[in-house]
Scaffold this motif. Structure first.
Motif, PDB file in Angstrom:
ATOM      1  N   GLY A 187     -32.819 -18.836   8.310  1.00  5.65           N
ATOM      2  CA  GLY A 187     -33.298 -17.978   7.225  1.00  5.65           C
ATOM      3  C   GLY A 187     -32.127 -17.208   6.669  1.00  5.65           C
ATOM      4  O   GLY A 187     -31.231 -16.803   7.423  1.00  5.65           O
ATOM      5  N   LEU A 188     -32.102 -17.032   5.366  1.00  8.95           N
ATOM      6  CA  LEU A 188     -30.982 -16.297   4.764  1.00  8.95           C
ATOM      7  C   LEU A 188     -31.495 -15.537   3.551  1.00  8.95           C
ATOM      8  O   LEU A 188     -32.239 -16.094   2.725  1.00  8.95           O
ATOM      9  CB  LEU A 188     -29.866 -17.265   4.375  1.00  8.95           C
ATOM     10  N   ILE A 189     -31.132 -14.268   3.438  1.00  8.37           N
ATOM     11  CA  ILE A 189     -31.537 -13.474   2.281  1.00  8.37           C
ATOM     12  C   ILE A 189     -30.290 -12.821   1.673  1.00  8.37           C
ATOM     13  O   ILE A 189     -29.420 -12.332   2.394  1.00  8.37           O
ATOM     14  CB  ILE A 189     -32.598 -12.418   2.678  1.00  8.37           C
ATOM     15  N   CYS A 190     -30.174 -12.873   0.359  1.00  7.14           N
ATOM     16  CA  CYS A 190     -29.018 -12.274  -0.321  1.00  7.14           C
ATOM     17  C   CYS A 190     -29.353 -12.080  -1.798  1.00  7.14           C
ATOM     18  O   CYS A 190     -30.418 -12.486  -2.259  1.00  7.14           O
ATOM     19  CB  CYS A 190     -27.794 -13.171  -0.172  1.00  7.14           C
ATOM     20  N   ARG A 191     -28.425 -11.447  -2.526  1.00  7.41           N
ATOM     21  CA  ARG A 191     -28.601 -11.415  -3.978  1.00  7.41           C
ATOM     22  C   ARG A 191     -28.374 -12.824  -4.494  1.00  7.41           C
ATOM     23  O   ARG A 191     -27.566 -13.568  -3.924  1.00  7.41           O
ATOM     24  CB  ARG A 191     -27.565 -10.466  -4.590  1.00  7.41           C
TER      25      ARG A 191
ATOM     26  N   ASP B 171     -40.912 -10.522   7.544  1.00  9.04           N
ATOM     27  CA  ASP B 171     -40.746  -9.119   7.163  1.00  9.04           C
ATOM     28  C   ASP B 171     -39.482  -8.514   7.768  1.00  9.04           C
ATOM     29  O   ASP B 171     -38.818  -7.676   7.165  1.00  9.04           O
ATOM     30  CB  ASP B 171     -41.981  -8.310   7.575  1.00  9.04           C
ATOM     31  N   MET B 172     -39.159  -8.943   8.996  1.00  4.89           N
ATOM     32  CA  MET B 172     -37.922  -8.441   9.616  1.00  4.89           C
ATOM     33  C   MET B 172     -36.711  -8.810   8.769  1.00  4.89           C
ATOM     34  O   MET B 172     -35.831  -7.991   8.513  1.00  4.89           O
ATOM     35  CB  MET B 172     -37.756  -9.045  11.015  1.00  4.89           C
ATOM     36  N   LEU B 173     -36.656 -10.071   8.322  1.00  2.00           N
ATOM     37  CA  LEU B 173     -35.504 -10.502   7.521  1.00  2.00           C
ATOM     38  C   LEU B 173     -35.514  -9.811   6.157  1.00  2.00           C
ATOM     39  O   LEU B 173     -34.462  -9.476   5.606  1.00  2.00           O
ATOM     40  CB  LEU B 173     -35.528 -12.036   7.368  1.00  2.00           C
ATOM     41  N   SER B 174     -36.706  -9.551   5.634  1.00  2.00           N
ATOM     42  CA  SER B 174     -36.813  -8.878   4.324  1.00  2.00           C
ATOM     43  C   SER B 174     -36.196  -7.488   4.369  1.00  2.00           C
ATOM     44  O   SER B 174     -35.788  -6.950   3.346  1.00  2.00           O
ATOM     45  CB  SER B 174     -38.285  -8.717   3.921  1.00  2.00           C
ATOM     46  N   ARG B 175     -36.177  -6.898   5.589  1.00  2.00           N
ATOM     47  CA  ARG B 175     -35.675  -5.526   5.682  1.00  2.00           C
ATOM     48  C   ARG B 175     -34.147  -5.454   5.724  1.00  2.00           C
ATOM     49  O   ARG B 175     -33.574  -4.380   5.878  1.00  2.00           O
ATOM     50  CB  ARG B 175     -36.275  -4.847   6.915  1.00  2.00           C
ATOM     51  N   ALA B 176     -33.459  -6.594   5.561  1.00  2.91           N
ATOM     52  CA  ALA B 176     -31.986  -6.570   5.485  1.00  2.91           C
ATOM     53  C   ALA B 176     -31.572  -5.683   4.315  1.00  2.91           C
ATOM     54  O   ALA B 176     -32.212  -5.714   3.252  1.00  2.91           O
ATOM     55  CB  ALA B 176     -31.449  -7.980   5.302  1.00  2.91           C
ATOM     56  N   PRO B 177     -30.509  -4.867   4.479  1.00  2.00           N
ATOM     57  CA  PRO B 177     -30.084  -4.011   3.370  1.00  2.00           C
ATOM     58  C   PRO B 177     -29.813  -4.831   2.109  1.00  2.00           C
ATOM     59  O   PRO B 177     -29.324  -5.970   2.175  1.00  2.00           O
ATOM     60  CB  PRO B 177     -28.794  -3.382   3.903  1.00  2.00           C
ATOM     61  N   VAL B 178     -30.125  -4.241   0.965  1.00  5.37           N
ATOM     62  CA  VAL B 178     -30.038  -4.967  -0.298  1.00  5.37           C
ATOM     63  C   VAL B 178     -28.609  -5.442  -0.566  1.00  5.37           C
ATOM     64  O   VAL B 178     -28.395  -6.514  -1.118  1.00  5.37           O
ATOM     65  CB  VAL B 178     -30.524  -4.047  -1.450  1.00  5.37           C
ATOM     66  N   ASP B 179     -27.617  -4.667  -0.117  1.00  3.12           N
ATOM     67  CA  ASP B 179     -26.237  -5.050  -0.415  1.00  3.12           C
ATOM     68  C   ASP B 179     -25.626  -5.908   0.690  1.00  3.12           C
ATOM     69  O   ASP B 179     -24.424  -6.129   0.727  1.00  3.12           O
ATOM     70  CB  ASP B 179     -25.380  -3.797  -0.642  1.00  3.12           C
ATOM     71  N   ALA B 180     -26.446  -6.403   1.607  1.00  2.00           N
ATOM     72  CA  ALA B 180     -25.927  -7.235   2.700  1.00  2.00           C
ATOM     73  C   ALA B 180     -26.487  -8.658   2.581  1.00  2.00           C
ATOM     74  O   ALA B 180     -27.367  -8.927   1.774  1.00  2.00           O
ATOM     75  CB  ALA B 180     -26.317  -6.635   4.045  1.00  2.00           C
ATOM     76  N   ILE B 181     -25.945  -9.501   3.428  1.00  2.00           N
ATOM     77  CA  ILE B 181     -26.536 -10.844   3.557  1.00  2.00           C
ATOM     78  C   ILE B 181     -27.249 -10.871   4.905  1.00  2.00           C
ATOM     79  O   ILE B 181     -26.619 -10.643   5.951  1.00  2.00           O
ATOM     80  CB  ILE B 181     -25.447 -11.927   3.498  1.00  2.00           C
ATOM     81  N   GLY B 182     -28.556 -11.099   4.856  1.00  2.00           N
ATOM     82  CA  GLY B 182     -29.320 -11.139   6.101  1.00  2.00           C
ATOM     83  C   GLY B 182     -29.473 -12.574   6.576  1.00  2.00           C
ATOM     84  O   GLY B 182     -29.716 -13.476   5.768  1.00  2.00           O
ATOM     85  N   MET B 183     -29.282 -12.782   7.868  1.00  2.00           N
ATOM     86  CA  MET B 183     -29.396 -14.154   8.376  1.00  2.00           C
ATOM     87  C   MET B 183     -30.203 -14.184   9.672  1.00  2.00           C
ATOM     88  O   MET B 183     -30.080 -13.276  10.496  1.00  2.00           O
ATOM     89  CB  MET B 183     -28.006 -14.725   8.646  1.00  2.00           C
ATOM     90  N   ALA B 184     -30.977 -15.226   9.821  1.00  2.00           N
ATOM     91  CA  ALA B 184     -31.723 -15.442  11.065  1.00  2.00           C
ATOM     92  C   ALA B 184     -31.182 -16.712  11.702  1.00  2.00           C
ATOM     93  O   ALA B 184     -31.374 -17.801  11.156  1.00  2.00           O
ATOM     94  CB  ALA B 184     -33.208 -15.593  10.769  1.00  2.00           C
ATOM     95  N   PRO B 185     -30.457 -16.591  12.836  1.00  2.00           N
ATOM     96  CA  PRO B 185     -29.893 -17.791  13.466  1.00  2.00           C
ATOM     97  C   PRO B 185     -30.980 -18.670  14.083  1.00  2.00           C
ATOM     98  O   PRO B 185     -32.077 -18.190  14.394  1.00  2.00           O
ATOM     99  CB  PRO B 185     -28.995 -17.216  14.578  1.00  2.00           C
ATOM    100  N   ASN B 186     -30.635 -19.920  14.294  1.00  2.00           N
ATOM    101  CA  ASN B 186     -31.573 -20.794  15.014  1.00  2.00           C
ATOM    102  C   ASN B 186     -31.460 -20.536  16.506  1.00  2.00           C
ATOM    103  O   ASN B 186     -30.706 -19.663  16.949  1.00  2.00           O
ATOM    104  CB  ASN B 186     -31.324 -22.266  14.653  1.00  2.00           C
ATOM    105  N   ARG B 187     -32.214 -21.308  17.291  1.00  2.00           N
ATOM    106  CA  ARG B 187     -32.297 -21.055  18.723  1.00  2.00           C
ATOM    107  C   ARG B 187     -30.942 -21.113  19.412  1.00  2.00           C
ATOM    108  O   ARG B 187     -30.621 -20.295  20.261  1.00  2.00           O
ATOM    109  CB  ARG B 187     -33.235 -22.120  19.328  1.00  2.00           C
TER     110      ARG B 187
END
Ligand code: SF4
Length: 1169
Positions: free
Chosen positions: A149-153, A126-142
């Motif tokens: 994790g990566l979210i984008c259009r 859910d945290m990554l889902s909250r990335a702004p729609v016009d951005a690329i959201g990324m979750a780095p590894n340790r």
């Protein structure tokens, strides 16, 4: 409304999981896992990731891209759509095809998630889902360079799978002119690709501990363990994870984690583990004081085909009720509740509540009933089911209150209610459940908890006060012997106040707290209006004012007062004090003479008394002879005293004649001094020893000069409590009889209460009511003196059987309630500055107190128990204290009369008593090297001027003994009996036990010489007898003739754990058994967060004449900056040389002391190593 908005947010987010064929997955783990294990690990993690994404309400559709039939089968079963690909396509191509697929289907956003994230949870998704729609959201590894994790259009940037994919994705985003949004969360951090990752997975206990540590640091008190019903029976992933951790069942795993969480953080576990068997309850009871299991509904209809519980046998009402019944049989307090809005009728809800009431009527173990409203969750069958209205929730809450009665706790979780929370208060709730500053609500991650400030404000608007409770409710803490495993009592008592709620008044501790600790109490708060005070409180106060008889419940209610009620009580008591006594603050100039500390009684709270010589701790047994008593009385008189207070232990050789002789000696020496002496216990003992009645013996004492009696030995006037704290002492009736008899003879007495140990508010109430009754009859009580329990050195506390004294709120309130309850009966309420400290006394003086008691001159009883507020409060100090409150300190006689000018002048002009020797230097000492410098200091300083505080972080348990390597090295070195060659252990040691151990095949890695072993055995027996490590060390040092004070840094265990490539090792295992061979990656100090500085060290550090603190590390050249020791004349090499012989150590110590004295010539304290 909440769910609707959640669904809106989820529009267009596709979860995409690229999955290899199992045979080509995890090949980098081939060296450490068999093919079968790798395959099993692959499936369990992929299943976990897919299930987690399905459970997130932000993921609209879930797509698995795979070339493998078997991977696809698993993914389909878990609810994913499948996109097939060629076998050798590669992950980047698979993701590109998935992107095209999503775009073609009209998806607005795509979240790529690898299938090997074993710690991924819904909150992280859910945290990554909250990335702004016009951005690329990324979750780095340790490590921070890979992307887990990566979210984008769809198609915004290509996916990379290199080792440094994060920077590749950032570069791609920059080239495309798209903002980057980074999310860091534990759930995203760990992917399992290397053997080290596997180790990390295996150590997921560590993760739980980290959360627990963060919780403890943020002020949490409960660790909530929420698990499904035996997940290992249903999910292969859960089975796999348990096996990885070496456990056959969830219960066994939870027990281990809970035990470690509690040991390391002190958090109290609460288990929500669903359906449990009687055997599981027995196995788990020692690890948590309370359990939770929702009934949800008693309606079997809802488990039938088409019902919400169909296909969930663990939710069948009969199964749940049976589980709760088993908890009742096991004497486990449980939290249960009902879920409303799942298709049940109102009638069925009532039946559910009646079912809970029946269970509670039978076993008394339902501590709380939750009324929870159903929330439609994405990914569940009931995603589209309507949620119950808030009106329906309030109606159910109200009927729950009516059915379950006023004593039951009723809770509605505040994060699931979408209305005005004060409606729930009006409907009858009294509890908001758990609120975490650290973790989201894992069951309802979409609904964040409200901030405590907001909850507090809403609660106040509802006319209540927000108060923190523990995982187990007060009535079960009160009856803990029946309801809670004894192994949990210590933590429960440490966290709770005497009312059974959480200790929340800062860190105030009777006997030792300083000014900074008292700021939490808001006595002077402005009370907005009379409506903000509970009507019951006002009624009880009115009863006090009009002299009506009070009931136990009345006083218990007053002791529970908080918020406006608390301020109202203290302010009313202050007004009564002003009306009764005016603004003078009275005190008596007196001297305490504790004529012996030898005592044949065994009061569990007493740190003052000494038994036989070999059991003596902290101080040696003593008897003050009659000549010395006379000298002290004379000295007191010369210093302006009007009273001597004579009390002592019950020496087995003493008879009534002894007390008569003591009394006569004092009176003969100073005929005008007031003899205030002998507790009711001493009176009884004296009378019995002479075969006289109490009345006759008191008459004899009166003739010998006795004027009044201290009303001590009262403790708590309740025999249930007395059996626990002073089983062989006089009982309640005997105490009352002695006091009544004294009053009949015209000998007036004080009345005390010692509170904050094992008792609860009802005992306080009973105590006060007995005193009220007594005073109504005799009018012989001069004052009421609350004595907060000083716990630190008390055997009761050291055996984990008492609270650590009252909280500050309780301590102040005892004085306040005393003023109210004794209004018109006892005019004087006294505070004990020894126990409350000057700042605490100041609070009491604003809450009903008019008297500061005696200047004491030689206070020793509280000091023996660990109090650090000094031995005397001079008239000047009393005057300064009163002036701070805008009042006047006035010297009085024992009976509150005026004191002659001559006495006042003598008191004002008193020369200081021969000062009690205090440590002027504190040495903070490690082992071998430290002991050498400590040896030098001990010989360079006069006896008694040095306190050596020794590291106990290397201590460990061996054969059930407590081995304290540094402490023993220092004791042996200072006593001159250390093995000079080795630097540790005893000189001329024999090794018979060690040899025998070797012959038997026992562990011999830690060398225990025979003499050394004798000390360990003796220490164990003293510790088991309830003595503190501090007390035991003092005894040993005294016995070995050491003239300075040696104390452990803490009485509480602190253990150094070395993190190595072989795992975590206790320090001595690493240092001695493994000879420092494993590679070290870090250190941790278990217990350090909660350990308290030993009271003797605290006193030494707070001593007014403390001149310097000297660091004596084991190895000065490795552990601190040796240059601090150097001057032009002494260089590092010389220091090494100087440490070799005893004389050289003394020379070095003299050099250190000379430098400190130079530095401290301006009166400041310096630290030096
Ligand atoms: S409280 Fe009094 S009677 Fe009890 S052990 Fe201590 S000195 Fe003895």
């Amino acid at each position: 409304m909440h769910s609707a908005s959640a669904r809106q947010r989820s529009d267009g987010i596709w979860g995409v999981v690229p999955l290899k064929a199992p045979e080509s997955a995890k090949t980098r783990l081939a060296g450490v896992l068999s093919h079968a294990s790798r395959r099993s690990l692959f499936f369990s993690m992929a299943n976990h990731v897919i299930s987690t994404l399905k459970a997130s309400s932000n993921i609209a559709r879930l797509l698995v891209v795979t070339p493998s039939e078997i991977s696809a089968e698993m993914a389909r079963a878990a609810g994913a759509e499948i996109l097939w690909g060629p076998p050798d396509e590669g992950m980047a191509n698979a993701c590109a095809r998935a992107t095209a697929h999503v775009a073609a289907a009209g998806g607005q956003r795509v979240m790529f998630v690898p299938g090997d994230l074993p710690l991924l949870d819904v909150a992280a998704v859910d945290m990554l889902s909250r990335a702004p729609v016009d951005a690329i959201g990324m979750a780095p590894n340790r490590e921070g360079y890979g992307t887990n994790g990566l979210i984008c259009r769809p198609g915004a940037i290509p996916m990379h799978f290199s080792g440094h994919s994060l920077s590749a994705h950032k570069d791609a985003a920059q080239r495309a002119g798209i903002k980057v949004w980074i999310v860091r969360a534990r759930g995203w951090a760990l992917d399992v690709d290397l053997p080290a990752d596997l180790d990390e997975l295996k150590s997921s206990i560590k993760d739980a501990l980290e959360i627990a540590r963060a919780g403890a640091a943020a002020g949490c008190r409960e660790a909530l363990f929420t698990l499904g019903d035996r997940p290992e029976e249903r999910y292969a992933a859960a089975r796999e994870a348990l096996q990885q951790l070496g456990h056959a069942s969830t219960a066994s795993y939870v027990a281990e984690v809970a035990q470690r969480v509690r040991a390391e953080t002190g958090l109290l576990p609460h288990f929500n583990m669903g359906v449990l068997s009687a055997a599981e309850y027995q196995a788990l009871r020692p690890h948590a004081p309370s359990f939770g299991i929702m009934l949800e509904t008693a309606s079997e209809r809802l488990s039938e085909r088409g019902g919400p519980h169909y296909g969930s046998p663990d939710k069948h009402p009969a199964v749940r009720l049976e589980t709760m019944r088993l908890a009742g049989e096991a004497h486990i307090p449980i939290t249960s509740g009902i879920l409303i809005g799942i298709g049940e009728t109102r009638r069925e809800r009532l039946e559910s509540l009646f079912a809970l009431r029946d269970l509670h009527d039978r076993y008394g173990h339902v501590q709380e009933v939750i009324v929870q409203n159903f929330r439609a969750k994405a990914g569940t069958k009931m995603v589209n089911a309507p949620e119950p209205s808030m009106d329906e929730l309030c109606w159910t809450t109200a009927v729950a209150r009516l059915i379950l009665g006023s004593a039951m706790s009723i809770q509605v979780p505040p994060n699931l209610f979408e209305g005005d929370l004060t409606d729930l208060i009006r409907a009858g709730i009294n509890d908001w459940g758990g609120v975490s500053p650290i973790t989201p609500d894992h069951v309802n991650p979409e609904a964040p908890w409200p901030h405590l400030e907001r909850l507090s404000e809403v609660t106040a608007r509802g006319g209540k006060v927000l108060v923190e409770r523990l995982t187990v409710y007060p009535q079960y803490i009160d009856a803990r012997d029946q309801w809670v495993d004894p192994g949990l009592h210590r933590d429960l008592l440490l966290h709770s106040d005497c009312g059974g709620l959480a200790r929340t008044d800062g860190k105030w501790i009777a006997g030792s707290s300083t000014a900074t600790d008292i700021s939490s109490l808001q006595m002077q708060a402005t009370i907005p209006n009379a409506d903000s005070i509970s009507p019951q409180t006002i009624d009880i106060v009115n009863k006090c004012l009009s002299g009506d008889r009070l009931e136990e419940a009345d006083l218990v209610h007053l002791f529970k007062a908080r918020g406006n009620d608390f301020a109202y009580l203290t302010q009313t008591a202050d007004r009564l004090r002003k009306e009764t006594n005016g603004d003078n603050i009275t005190y008596v100039v007196n001297r305490n003479i504790n004529y012996t500390n030898v005592c044949q009684y065994h009061c569990n709270f007493c740190a003052f008394s000494k038994g036989r010589v070999e059991e003596s701790l902290r101080e040696k047994p003593y008897i003050v002879e009659l000549d010395e008593i006379r000298r002290r009385v004379r000295e007191a008189w010369d210093r302006g005293a009007t009273e001597v207070c004579l009390q002592g232990g019950i020496h087995p050789d003493y008879t009534g004649h002894t007390y008569l002789d003591i009394c006569s000696a004092a009176k003969t020496e100073c005929p005008d001094i007031h003899i205030h002496a002998f507790s009711p216990l001493e009176i009884m003992h004296g009378a019995q020893s002479l075969g006289r009645t109490v009345k006759a013996f008191l008459s004899d004492l009166k003739k010998a000069g006795l004027s009044t009696l201290p009303g001590t030995a009262a403790e708590i006037l309740d025999d249930e409590v007395r059996r626990q704290i002073c089983p062989d002492k006089l009982n309640t009736q005997e105490w009352l009889t002695v006091i009544r008899t004294a009053h009949e003879l015209g000998l007036r007495t004080t009345a005390t209460i010692m509170f904050g140990h094992v008792e609860s508010y009802r005992h306080w109430a009973q105590h006060i009511l007995k005193l009220v009754e007594l005073q109504r009859n005799t009018r012989g009580l001069t004052e009421f003196v609350p004595l907060p329990f000083v716990h630190e050195e008390a055997p009761l506390f050291r055996r984990n059987r008492s609270h650590q004294g009252p909280t500050l709120r309780e301590a102040v309130l005892m004085h306040t309630v005393g003023r109210l309850a004794f209004h018109g009966l006892i005019d004087n309420i006294q505070t004990s500055w020894v126990k409350m400290g000057e700042q605490g006394s100041q609070l009491c003086l604003q809450a009903g107190v008019n008297d500061l008691g005696g200047s004491l001159m030689n206070e020793s009883i509280s000091r023996a128990a660990g109090a650090a507020h000094g031995q005397e409060l001079s008239p000047a100090a009393m005057a300064a204290l009163a002036a701070r409150l805008g009042r006047t300190a006035v010297q009085r006689t024992t009976l509150y009369g005026r004191v002659s000018i001559e006495r006042q002048q003598a008191a004002q002009a008193a020369l200081p008593l021969t000062p009690v020797k205090m440590a002027k230097y504190v040495a903070l000492c490690g082992g071998v090297g430290g002991a050498k410098l400590a040896f030098g200091l001990a010989h360079a300083l006069p006896p008694g001027e040095l306190t050596i505080a020794v590291n106990t972080g290397d201590d460990f348990e061996h054969f059930g003994l407590l081995i304290c390597p540094d402490l023993d090295t220092v004791v042996y070195t200072l006593a001159g009996i250390a093995d000079a060659g080795k630097g540790w252990g005893r000189a001329s040691e024999s090794w018979l036990v060690q040899e025998e151990l070797a012959r038997l095949g026992g562990p011999t890695w830690f060398q225990l010489g025979d003499k050394d072993l004798a000390l360990h055995l003796y220490r164990r027996s003293l510790l088991d007898g309830g003595n503190s490590l501090c007390g035991v060390t003092t005894t040993l040092a005294n016995t070995l003739g050491i003239k300075h004070t040696i104390v452990p840094m803490s009485n509480d265990p602190v253990r150094t754990i070395v993190e190595t490539d072989e795992g975590a090792l206790a320090f001595q295992n690493y240092f001695v058994a493994r000879r420092c061979e494993p590679r070290v990656s870090g250190f941790r100090y278990e217990g350090a967060a909660t350990a308290r500085v030993s009271p003797a060290l605290e006193a030494a550090l707070n001593a007014p004449d403390l001149t310097g603190i000297i660091l004596c590390p084991s190895n000065p050249f490795d552990e601190c900056d040796a240059s601090a020791l150097c001057t032009d004349s002494i260089e590092i090499d010389m220091i090494k040389t100087l440490m070799k012989t005893p004389n050289e150590r003394i020379t070095l110590a003299q050099h250190v002391l000379a430098r400190l004295k130079n530095l401290s010539s301006n009166g400041k304290v310096y630290a030096m190593s």
